[in-house]
Design a protein around this motif. Structure first.
Motif, short mmCIF file in Angstrom:
data_model
loop_
_atom_site.label_atom_id
_atom_site.label_comp_id
_atom_site.label_asym_id
_atom_site.label_seq_id
_atom_site.Cartn_x
_atom_site.Cartn_y
_atom_site.Cartn_z
N MET A 1 112.00 89.80 49.72
CA MET A 1 111.15 88.64 49.56
C MET A 1 109.91 89.09 48.79
SD MET A 1 109.75 85.94 52.44
CE MET A 1 110.13 87.04 53.74
N GLU A 2 109.63 88.40 47.70
CA GLU A 2 108.48 88.76 46.87
C GLU A 2 107.22 88.08 47.37
OE1 GLU A 2 107.06 88.66 42.26
OE2 GLU A 2 109.17 88.90 42.76
N MET A 3 106.18 88.89 47.54
CA MET A 3 104.89 88.38 48.00
C MET A 3 103.95 88.31 46.80
SD MET A 3 105.22 87.71 51.17
CE MET A 3 103.58 87.57 51.82
N ALA A 4 103.72 87.10 46.30
CA ALA A 4 102.79 86.92 45.19
C ALA A 4 101.40 87.31 45.63
CB ALA A 4 102.81 85.47 44.73
N LYS A 5 100.67 87.96 44.75
CA LYS A 5 99.29 88.36 45.03
C LYS A 5 98.37 87.42 44.26
CE LYS A 5 100.21 92.33 47.19
NZ LYS A 5 100.97 92.08 48.35
N ALA A 6 97.28 87.05 44.90
CA ALA A 6 96.29 86.17 44.26
C ALA A 6 95.37 86.99 43.37
CB ALA A 6 95.49 85.44 45.33
N SER A 7 95.05 86.43 42.21
CA SER A 7 94.08 87.07 41.32
C SER A 7 92.68 86.83 41.89
CB SER A 7 94.17 86.46 39.93
OG SER A 7 93.75 85.10 39.96
N ASP A 8 91.72 87.60 41.39
CA ASP A 8 90.33 87.38 41.83
C ASP A 8 89.87 85.97 41.48
OD1 ASP A 8 90.15 89.93 42.86
OD2 ASP A 8 89.20 90.78 41.07
N GLU A 9 90.32 85.46 40.34
CA GLU A 9 89.97 84.10 39.92
C GLU A 9 90.54 83.06 40.90
OE1 GLU A 9 91.81 81.64 36.42
OE2 GLU A 9 90.12 82.81 35.61
N ALA A 10 91.80 83.25 41.31
CA ALA A 10 92.42 82.33 42.26
C ALA A 10 91.71 82.39 43.61
CB ALA A 10 93.91 82.65 42.43
N LYS A 11 91.32 83.60 44.04
CA LYS A 11 90.60 83.74 45.31
C LYS A 11 89.25 83.03 45.25
CE LYS A 11 92.75 88.09 46.69
NZ LYS A 11 92.52 89.53 46.93
N GLU A 12 88.55 83.16 44.13
CA GLU A 12 87.26 82.50 43.97
C GLU A 12 87.42 80.98 43.99
OE1 GLU A 12 83.40 81.89 43.97
OE2 GLU A 12 84.31 83.87 44.15
N ARG A 13 88.44 80.49 43.31
CA ARG A 13 88.71 79.04 43.31
C ARG A 13 89.01 78.55 44.72
NH1 ARG A 13 93.28 75.55 42.60
NH2 ARG A 13 92.54 73.55 41.85
N PHE A 14 89.83 79.30 45.45
CA PHE A 14 90.16 78.94 46.83
C PHE A 14 88.89 78.84 47.67
CE2 PHE A 14 91.31 80.27 51.19
CZ PHE A 14 92.20 79.24 51.51
N ARG A 15 88.07 79.88 47.59
CA ARG A 15 86.82 79.86 48.37
C ARG A 15 85.93 78.67 47.98
NH1 ARG A 15 87.33 85.69 47.70
NH2 ARG A 15 87.53 86.64 49.75
N SER A 16 85.99 78.27 46.72
CA SER A 16 85.13 77.16 46.26
C SER A 16 85.58 75.80 46.80
CB SER A 16 85.05 77.12 44.73
OG SER A 16 86.23 76.57 44.17
N VAL A 17 86.85 75.66 47.19
CA VAL A 17 87.33 74.37 47.70
C VAL A 17 87.41 74.33 49.22
CG1 VAL A 17 88.58 73.81 45.56
CG2 VAL A 17 89.81 74.91 47.45
#
Length: 125
Positions: A1-17
């Motif tokens: 099972m492949e575990m996708a990793k979040a980019s720093d940009e995706a993590k920042e966007r997540f935190r912003s919402v």
């Protein structure tokens, strides 16, 4: 099972919402992030996909009006979570506002659920 990793940009966007509330705890999970209230996860990040846990009524509205995606690994998506449309990742601030509104609905729903009971300590050997 492949575990996708979040980019720093995706993590920042997540935190912003994620709602800015003292009740919210954002924790790393398998190279991604999860947002919790009372010990229960209400939103998560898997790669670039934000997933939310909604009431049945809200989930039906979201899934019937938007191009949602499964949340989690393709081989085993997380039950009870809906992935927000991938196209929202590229469309800018208007879609960040829509993502934020759905994450807020998830927060409100999960905040109303019973707190997660702490796991019992394992007996020492």
């Amino acid at each position: 099972m492949e575990m996708a990793k979040a980019s720093d940009e995706a993590k920042e966007r997540f935190r912003s919402v994620v709602p800015d509330s003292p009740e919210v705890v954002v924790k790393p999970m398998f190279g991604n992030l999860g947002a919790f209230v009372n010990g229960n996860m209400f939103a998560g990040l898997f790669g670039s996909t934000i997933g939310v846990k909604l009431s049945d009524a809200d989930r039906q509205v979201l899934e019937s009006t938007e191009r949602t995606v499964p949340f989690g690994p393709a081989e085993r998506p997380m039950g009870g979570y809906t992935g927000l449309p991938e196209v929202w990742n590229a469309e800018g601030e208007g879609d960040d506002a829509r993502a934020g509104a759905w994450v807020e609905k998830a927060f409100e729903y999960v905040a109303g659920l019973p707190p997660k009971a702490p796991k019992a300590a394992k007996p020492s050997k």
